[in-house]
Scaffold this motif. Structure first.
Motif, PDB file in Angstrom:
ATOM      1  N   ALA A  82       0.832  -1.209   0.000  1.00 22.82           N
ATOM      2  CA  ALA A  82       0.000   0.000   0.000  1.00 22.82           C
ATOM      3  C   ALA A  82       0.868   1.262   0.000  1.00 22.82           C
ATOM      4  O   ALA A  82       0.538   2.244  -0.660  1.00 22.82           O
ATOM      5  N   GLU A  83       1.986   1.208   0.726  1.00 27.83           N
ATOM      6  CA  GLU A  83       2.890   2.359   0.787  1.00 27.83           C
ATOM      7  C   GLU A  83       3.615   2.603  -0.533  1.00 27.83           C
ATOM      8  O   GLU A  83       3.916   3.739  -0.876  1.00 27.83           O
ATOM      9  N   ARG A  84       3.918   1.551  -1.268  1.00 35.35           N
ATOM     10  CA  ARG A  84       4.754   1.657  -2.474  1.00 35.35           C
ATOM     11  C   ARG A  84       3.986   1.568  -3.787  1.00 35.35           C
ATOM     12  O   ARG A  84       4.548   1.823  -4.846  1.00 35.35           O
ATOM     13  N   GLN A  85       2.706   1.220  -3.736  1.00 35.86           N
ATOM     14  CA  GLN A  85       1.982   0.950  -4.979  1.00 35.86           C
ATOM     15  C   GLN A  85       1.922   2.140  -5.929  1.00 35.86           C
ATOM     16  O   GLN A  85       2.047   1.974  -7.140  1.00 35.86           O
ATOM     17  N   GLU A  86       1.740   3.341  -5.412  1.00 37.54           N
ATOM     18  CA  GLU A  86       1.648   4.501  -6.298  1.00 37.54           C
ATOM     19  C   GLU A  86       2.983   4.769  -6.988  1.00 37.54           C
ATOM     20  O   GLU A  86       3.016   5.129  -8.164  1.00 37.54           O
ATOM     21  N   ARG A 119       3.188   2.112  -9.682  1.00 40.25           N
ATOM     22  CA  ARG A 119       2.216   2.411 -10.745  1.00 40.25           C
ATOM     23  C   ARG A 119       2.671   3.560 -11.639  1.00 40.25           C
ATOM     24  O   ARG A 119       2.327   3.600 -12.809  1.00 40.25           O
ATOM     25  N   HIS A 120       3.394   4.501 -11.077  1.00 44.49           N
ATOM     26  CA  HIS A 120       3.840   5.655 -11.849  1.00 44.49           C
ATOM     27  C   HIS A 120       5.273   5.513 -12.343  1.00 44.49           C
ATOM     28  O   HIS A 120       5.837   6.477 -12.866  1.00 44.49           O
ATOM     29  N   TYR A 121       5.849   4.337 -12.178  1.00 48.54           N
ATOM     30  CA  TYR A 121       7.194   4.120 -12.692  1.00 48.54           C
ATOM     31  C   TYR A 121       7.129   4.156 -14.225  1.00 48.54           C
ATOM     32  O   TYR A 121       6.187   3.623 -14.809  1.00 48.54           O
TER      33      TYR A 121
END
Length: 98
Positions: free
Chosen positions: A22-26, A29-31
């Motif tokens: 949850a902390e790293r998903q954004e 996703r935006h990589y």
């Protein structure tokens, strides 16, 4: 390119894994090259998760896999595995059979 990764970890680490994801998903996703990312939890087997992501191609995925972001995430979870991660890369074109 569709990428599916199966992660099998100690069931007691499931909550930790979900929180880290949850902390790293954004950020993932935006990589650059990633257009979609989901986390799925197996209904029948505690501690089994699947990531489903869509990448522009193998080069984009490889770039991510050699990034500091990936290294940070992997370092945080690799000690939780009880099975070897499995991964599949699939063509994201029209299905062969409909």
């Amino acid at each position: 390119m569709i990428r599916i990764v199966k992660l099998t970890m100690a069931p007691e680490r499931g909550t930790d894994f979900e929180a880290l994801f949850a902390e790293r998903q954004e950020a993932i996703r935006h990589y650059p090259g990633c257009s979609h990312l989901e986390l799925w939890k197996d209904r029948s087997h505690a501690g089994v998760y699947f990531t489903y992501s869509i990448w522009d191609g193998p080069e984009s995925l490889d770039h991510y896999r050699h990034s500091p972001l990936f290294a940070e995430v992997w370092a945080g979870i690799k000690g939780w595995f009880t099975g070897k991660p499995e991964a599949w890369s699939l063509d994201d074109k029209t299905p062969l059979l409909q």
